[in-house]
Design an enzyme around this catalytic site. Structure first.
Site, PDB file in Angstrom:
ATOM      1  N   ASP A   1       2.609  14.557   1.342  1.00 50.80           N
ATOM      2  CA  ASP A   1       1.602  15.555   1.756  1.00 50.80           C
ATOM      3  C   ASP A   1       0.938  15.196   3.085  1.00 50.80           C
ATOM      4  O   ASP A   1       0.459  16.074   3.793  1.00 50.80           O
ATOM      5  CB  ASP A   1       0.530  15.690   0.669  1.00 50.80           C
ATOM      6  CG  ASP A   1      -0.100  14.344   0.323  1.00 50.80           C
ATOM      7  OD1 ASP A   1       0.615  13.473  -0.219  1.00 50.80           O
ATOM      8  OD2 ASP A   1      -1.296  14.143   0.611  1.00 50.80           O
TER       9      ASP A   1
ATOM     10  N   GLY B   1       1.524   2.939  -2.619  1.00 42.60           N
ATOM     11  CA  GLY B   1       1.115   3.797  -3.738  1.00 42.60           C
ATOM     12  C   GLY B   1       1.635   3.268  -5.069  1.00 42.60           C
ATOM     13  O   GLY B   1       1.816   4.023  -6.023  1.00 42.60           O
ATOM     14  N   LYS B   2       1.828   1.939  -5.126  1.00 40.39           N
ATOM     15  CA  LYS B   2       2.348   1.319  -6.358  1.00 40.39           C
ATOM     16  C   LYS B   2       1.429   1.596  -7.536  1.00 40.39           C
ATOM     17  O   LYS B   2       1.874   1.902  -8.633  1.00 40.39           O
ATOM     18  CB  LYS B   2       2.519  -0.195  -6.165  1.00 40.39           C
ATOM     19  CG  LYS B   2       3.554  -0.564  -5.102  1.00 40.39           C
ATOM     20  CD  LYS B   2       3.642  -2.059  -4.877  1.00 40.39           C
ATOM     21  CE  LYS B   2       2.395  -2.645  -4.269  1.00 40.39           C
ATOM     22  NZ  LYS B   2       2.098  -2.183  -2.903  1.00 40.39           N
TER      23      LYS B   2
ATOM     24  N   GLY C   1      -4.442  -4.474  -3.735  1.00 39.69           N
ATOM     25  CA  GLY C   1      -5.463  -3.453  -3.998  1.00 39.69           C
ATOM     26  C   GLY C   1      -4.730  -2.205  -4.416  1.00 39.69           C
ATOM     27  O   GLY C   1      -4.063  -1.581  -3.607  1.00 39.69           O
ATOM     28  N   HIS C   2      -4.775  -1.869  -5.690  1.00 41.65           N
ATOM     29  CA  HIS C   2      -4.012  -0.741  -6.221  1.00 41.65           C
ATOM     30  C   HIS C   2      -4.986   0.342  -6.681  1.00 41.65           C
ATOM     31  O   HIS C   2      -5.876   0.088  -7.491  1.00 41.65           O
ATOM     32  CB  HIS C   2      -3.124  -1.208  -7.385  1.00 41.65           C
ATOM     33  CG  HIS C   2      -2.066  -2.192  -6.957  1.00 41.65           C
ATOM     34  ND1 HIS C   2      -1.153  -2.750  -7.803  1.00 41.65           N
ATOM     35  CD2 HIS C   2      -1.774  -2.710  -5.728  1.00 41.65           C
ATOM     36  CE1 HIS C   2      -0.352  -3.568  -7.137  1.00 41.65           C
ATOM     37  NE2 HIS C   2      -0.725  -3.570  -5.879  1.00 41.65           N
TER      38      HIS C   2
ATOM     39  N   ASP D   1       0.815  -1.221   0.000  1.00 42.12           N
ATOM     40  CA  ASP D   1       0.000   0.000   0.000  1.00 42.12           C
ATOM     41  C   ASP D   1       0.844   1.264   0.000  1.00 42.12           C
ATOM     42  O   ASP D   1       0.446   2.291   0.550  1.00 42.12           O
ATOM     43  CB  ASP D   1      -0.963   0.016   1.204  1.00 42.12           C
ATOM     44  CG  ASP D   1      -1.853  -1.207   1.224  1.00 42.12           C
ATOM     45  OD1 ASP D   1      -2.212  -1.680   0.133  1.00 42.12           O
ATOM     46  OD2 ASP D   1      -2.173  -1.695   2.320  1.00 42.12           O
TER      47      ASP D   1
ATOM     48  N   GLN E   1       2.011  -6.200  -3.019  1.00 44.58           N
ATOM     49  CA  GLN E   1       2.478  -6.301  -1.626  1.00 44.58           C
ATOM     50  C   GLN E   1       3.757  -5.455  -1.429  1.00 44.58           C
ATOM     51  O   GLN E   1       3.971  -4.512  -2.170  1.00 44.58           O
ATOM     52  CB  GLN E   1       2.714  -7.763  -1.207  1.00 44.58           C
ATOM     53  CG  GLN E   1       1.430  -8.574  -1.060  1.00 44.58           C
ATOM     54  CD  GLN E   1       0.849  -9.089  -2.360  1.00 44.58           C
ATOM     55  OE1 GLN E   1       1.524  -9.740  -3.129  1.00 44.58           O
ATOM     56  NE2 GLN E   1      -0.415  -8.809  -2.617  1.00 44.58           N
TER      57      GLN E   1
ATOM     58  N   GLY F   1     -10.722  -3.186   3.515  1.00 43.35           N
ATOM     59  CA  GLY F   1     -11.318  -2.065   4.243  1.00 43.35           C
ATOM     60  C   GLY F   1     -10.837  -1.955   5.685  1.00 43.35           C
ATOM     61  O   GLY F   1     -11.269  -1.076   6.425  1.00 43.35           O
TER      62      GLY F   1
ATOM     63  N   SER G   1       5.553  11.901  -4.836  1.00 46.55           N
ATOM     64  CA  SER G   1       4.101  11.974  -5.008  1.00 46.55           C
ATOM     65  C   SER G   1       3.492  12.751  -3.849  1.00 46.55           C
ATOM     66  O   SER G   1       3.795  12.477  -2.685  1.00 46.55           O
ATOM     67  CB  SER G   1       3.537  10.555  -5.072  1.00 46.55           C
ATOM     68  OG  SER G   1       2.132  10.584  -4.985  1.00 46.55           O
TER      69      SER G   1
HETATM   70  P1  GDP Z   1      -0.752   0.176  -3.524  1.00 46.50           P
HETATM   71  O1  GDP Z   1      -1.329  -1.089  -2.991  1.00 46.50           O
HETATM   72  O2  GDP Z   1       0.719   0.268  -3.273  1.00 46.50           O
HETATM   73  O3  GDP Z   1      -1.093   0.424  -4.967  1.00 46.50           O
HETATM   74  O4  GDP Z   1      -1.408   1.353  -2.687  1.00 46.50           O
HETATM   75  P2  GDP Z   1      -2.980   1.517  -2.327  1.00 46.50           P
HETATM   76  O5  GDP Z   1      -3.680   1.996  -3.523  1.00 46.50           O
HETATM   77  O6  GDP Z   1      -3.494   0.299  -1.647  1.00 46.50           O
HETATM   78  O7  GDP Z   1      -2.904   2.619  -1.199  1.00 46.50           O
HETATM   79  C1  GDP Z   1      -2.342   3.864  -1.425  1.00 46.50           C
HETATM   80  C2  GDP Z   1      -3.397   4.933  -1.148  1.00 46.50           C
HETATM   81  O8  GDP Z   1      -2.778   6.211  -1.087  1.00 46.50           O
HETATM   82  C3  GDP Z   1      -4.440   5.050  -2.241  1.00 46.50           C
HETATM   83  O9  GDP Z   1      -5.645   5.452  -1.686  1.00 46.50           O
HETATM   84  C4  GDP Z   1      -3.867   6.129  -3.152  1.00 46.50           C
HETATM   85  O10 GDP Z   1      -4.872   6.823  -3.896  1.00 46.50           O
HETATM   86  C5  GDP Z   1      -3.242   7.045  -2.137  1.00 46.50           C
HETATM   87  N1  GDP Z   1      -2.068   7.786  -2.593  1.00 46.50           N
HETATM   88  C6  GDP Z   1      -1.085   7.397  -3.458  1.00 46.50           C
HETATM   89  N2  GDP Z   1      -0.129   8.341  -3.533  1.00 46.50           N
HETATM   90  C7  GDP Z   1      -0.501   9.328  -2.695  1.00 46.50           C
HETATM   91  C8  GDP Z   1       0.084  10.578  -2.299  1.00 46.50           C
HETATM   92  O11 GDP Z   1       1.160  10.962  -2.735  1.00 46.50           O
HETATM   93  N3  GDP Z   1      -0.605  11.328  -1.383  1.00 46.50           N
HETATM   94  C9  GDP Z   1      -1.791  10.930  -0.857  1.00 46.50           C
HETATM   95  N4  GDP Z   1      -2.376  11.710   0.034  1.00 46.50           N
HETATM   96  N5  GDP Z   1      -2.362   9.763  -1.207  1.00 46.50           N
HETATM   97  C10 GDP Z   1      -1.733   8.983  -2.098  1.00 46.50           C
HETATM   98  P1  IMO Z   2      -0.864  -4.291  -2.169  1.00 48.75           P
HETATM   99  O1  IMO Z   2      -0.424  -4.852  -3.493  1.00 48.75           O
HETATM  100  C1  IMO Z   2      -0.923  -4.673   2.156  1.00 48.75           C
HETATM  101  C2  IMO Z   2      -1.029  -8.720   3.799  1.00 48.75           C
HETATM  102  C3  IMO Z   2      -2.278  -9.148   4.538  1.00 48.75           C
HETATM  103  C4  IMO Z   2      -1.660 -10.084   5.574  1.00 48.75           C
HETATM  104  C5  IMO Z   2      -0.564 -10.781   4.775  1.00 48.75           C
HETATM  105  C6  IMO Z   2      -0.945 -12.137   4.215  1.00 48.75           C
HETATM  106  O2  IMO Z   2      -2.160  -3.583  -2.225  1.00 48.75           O
HETATM  107  O3  IMO Z   2       0.230  -3.508  -1.550  1.00 48.75           O
HETATM  108  P2  IMO Z   2      -2.468 -12.886   2.166  1.00 48.75           P
HETATM  109  O4  IMO Z   2      -3.936 -12.689   1.918  1.00 48.75           O
HETATM  110  O5  IMO Z   2      -1.584 -12.334   1.117  1.00 48.75           O
HETATM  111  O6  IMO Z   2      -2.115 -14.303   2.496  1.00 48.75           O
HETATM  112  O7  IMO Z   2      -2.179 -12.055   3.526  1.00 48.75           O
HETATM  113  O8  IMO Z   2      -0.245  -9.906   3.708  1.00 48.75           O
HETATM  114  N1  IMO Z   2      -1.239  -8.226   2.422  1.00 48.75           N
HETATM  115  C7  IMO Z   2      -1.163  -6.933   2.072  1.00 48.75           C
HETATM  116  N2  IMO Z   2      -0.973  -5.831   2.838  1.00 48.75           N
HETATM  117  N3  IMO Z   2      -1.016  -4.567   0.821  1.00 48.75           N
HETATM  118  C8  IMO Z   2      -1.172  -5.654   0.051  1.00 48.75           C
HETATM  119  O9  IMO Z   2      -1.141  -5.612  -1.293  1.00 48.75           O
HETATM  120  C9  IMO Z   2      -1.292  -6.916   0.672  1.00 48.75           C
HETATM  121  N4  IMO Z   2      -1.486  -8.179   0.232  1.00 48.75           N
HETATM  122  C10 IMO Z   2      -1.428  -8.966   1.310  1.00 48.75           C
HETATM  123  O10 IMO Z   2      -2.907  -8.044   5.142  1.00 48.75           O
HETATM  124  O11 IMO Z   2      -1.039  -9.332   6.578  1.00 48.75           O
HETATM  125 MG    MG Z   3      -2.866  -1.718  -1.767  1.00 45.89          MG
END
Ligand code: GDP
Ligand code: IMO
Ligand code: MG
Length: 430
Positions: A333, A15-16, A40-41, A13, A224, A302, A413
């Site tokens: 930010d 911000g990939k 979840g991207h 998470d 991840q 969630g 970012s």
């Molecule tokens: P990922 O799994 O690495 O793709 O990241 P997620 O999408 O799960 O979580 C990143 C969250 O931060 C998302 O809600 C993005 O929209 C948000 N996000 C990404 N870059 C930025 C940033 O530079 N600033 C802020 N405030 N939010 C960001």
């Molecule tokens: P993105 O790509 C954050 C975490 C789960 C749990 C552990 C094992 O959005 O960054 P699993 O269901 O993979 O066997 O769960 O890994 N986890 C993540 N945490 N971002 C993710 O993906 C994750 N994918 C799995 O919360 O701790």
């Molecule tokens: Mg994610």
């Protein structure tokens, strides 16, 4: 011609999705190489938000080929649902812009059942998985009994494999006191999906080889983060795949020489969702503030994400185990308006100070962060387009991070929006 791998350098998470979407303008092909719909991207483009779990983030760009590599575990139901959801958001998806590796193992409902049964049995010791069957699907792959995407063309093969799977899974179901499954319960729904999945199935290693020969640029999209890697993460509180950059080659059928640049996506603070060690976690108002301002809720489940200070020791370790050439520093930010910022520069374990996270899960729980304090900034960083637009103390914070993690910032970012991205070094062309 440069090919770039994007990996998470913390616990996911980072911000990939946003960065892959931004970079995909420069790429011809975007490839997922591990994980499944546990990812979840999030992409924010104008007033539209896309949440992608299994489809590569390049899917929203016209003219980009999206590839799901052999290293991914694919849930066919989720895959088709996600295609429909994105189509409803106006994204065109067909067999011209989406390919699934014929040798990608499938996630079946029995995998999610087992994932959930295991977590329930673990009680307080649970991993906190996404419950989507990722771990059990990888177990079946390694145990050589997985059904793979290409197998869907051969009903007899699917039936034989289901029998093999059930021999194993029903023994487990009996152990967990759960209802056993029958062959038909699995075969019939799966074969009903087969005609919808098969048109997307292809020989990915060959497609990518041809793309490279034609001089196309390939962007590998990790899921991840490094601390969730099955080998290099906070084991056993990890996911069940290798998530580090080396996996991009294995999970897509390319050699390691296909990779020219590794970009580590790094949040300006730290978050984690699920259980497991987290040395810089904050249980106070500061942590809560980061969670609120950063909207730190899991994109897939969630669940609220745990928040803490930036951990330079952990990210430096990620820089090493991935071979990260540069980072994209995200969510800067979220730190706006804070008077003081702390950065972890070492771990105290008893009488010694460590410069890395130990491999032992017991020691990982025991380490106490050694902090360095930096001055924060009152101004907003949102809307900044160059370094010159940033407050001086924000630049100092970034410079100190670069020094500590031993890698430069290539991208910065400062909001979820596609355009709120500052380019320092172009991984594809510089
Ligand atoms: P990922 O799994 O690495 O793709 O990241 P997620 O999408 O799960 O979580 C990143 C969250 O931060 C998302 O809600 C993005 O929209 C948000 N996000 C990404 N870059 C930025 C940033 O530079 N600033 C802020 N405030 N939010 C960001
Ligand atoms: P993105 O790509 C954050 C975490 C789960 C749990 C552990 C094992 O959005 O960054 P699993 O269901 O993979 O066997 O769960 O890994 N986890 C993540 N945490 N971002 C993710 O993906 C994750 N994918 C799995 O919360 O701790
Ligand atoms: Mg994610």
């Amino acid at each position: 011609m440069a090919n770039v791998v994007v990996v998470g350098s913390q616990w996911g998470d980072e911000g990939k999705g946003k960065i892959v979407d931004w970079l995909s303008e420069r790429a011809d092909v975007v490839v997922r190489f591990q994980g499944g719909h546990n990812a979840g991207h999030t992409l924010v483009i104008g007033n539209v938000t896309y949440k992608l779990h299994i489809l590569p983030s390049g899917i929203v760009r016209k003219g980009t080929l999206s590839v799901i590599g052999n290293g991914v575990v694919l849930d066919p139901v989720n895959f088709l649902d996600e295609i429909e959801q994105l189509r409803a958001q106006g994204v065109s998806i067909d067999t011209n812009n989406l390919v699934v590796a014929e040798n990608a193992p499938l996630i079946l409902p029995l995998h999610a059942n087992l994932d959930q049964a295991r977590e329930e049995a673990l009680g307080n010791a649970k991993i906190g998985t996404t419950g989507r069957g990722i771990g059990p699907a990888y177990e079946d792959k390694i145990a050589r009994r997985a059904i793979r995407a290409g197998d869907l063309a051969d009903r007899d093969l699917v039936v034989a494999k289901v029998d093999k799977l059930l021999f194993h899974h029903n023994a487990l179901m009996r152990g967990y006191g759960r209802t056993e499954l029958t062959r038909d319960e699995i075969v019939e729904p799966l074969m009903a999906l087969a005609p919808k999945i098969l048109p997307y199935v292809g020989t990915v290693w060959k497609i990518l080889d041809e793309a490279r020969k034609a001089g196309k640029r390939i962007l590998y999209e990790g899921a991840q983060g490094t601390m969730l890697d099955i080998d290099h993460g906070t084991y056993p509180f990890v996911t069940s795949s290798n998530v580090v950059a080396g996996q991009a080659a294995i999970g897509s059928g390319q050699g390691p020489s296909a990779i020219d640049y590794v970009l580590g996506i790094t949040k300006a603070y730290t978050t984690r969702v699920g259980s497991g060690p987290f040395p810089t976690e904050l249980h106070d108002d500061v942590g809560q503030g980061l969670g609120e301002r950063g909207h730190e809720f899991g994109t897939t489940t969630g669940r609220p994400r745990r928040c803490g200070w930036f951990d330079a020791v952990l990210v430096r370790q990620a820089v090493k185990v991935n071979g990260i050439n540069g980072i994209a520093l995200t969510k800067l930010d979220v730190l706006d308006g804070m008077d003081e910022l702390k950065v972890c520069v070492g771990y105290r374990l008893g009488d010694v100070v460590l410069d890395h996270l130990p491999a032992s899960s017991v020691e990982q729980e025991k380490v106490v962060p050694v902090y360095e304090s930096l001055q924060g900034w009152r101004e907003t960083t949102r809307g900044a387009r160059t370094w010159a637009d940033l407050p001086a103390t924000a630049v100092k914070y970034i410079k100190r991070i670069e020094e500590l993690i031993e890698a430069p910032v290539a991208l910065l970012s400062i909001s979820p929006e596609r355009d709120d991205t500052i380019l320092v070094y172009d991984p594809f062309t510089d």
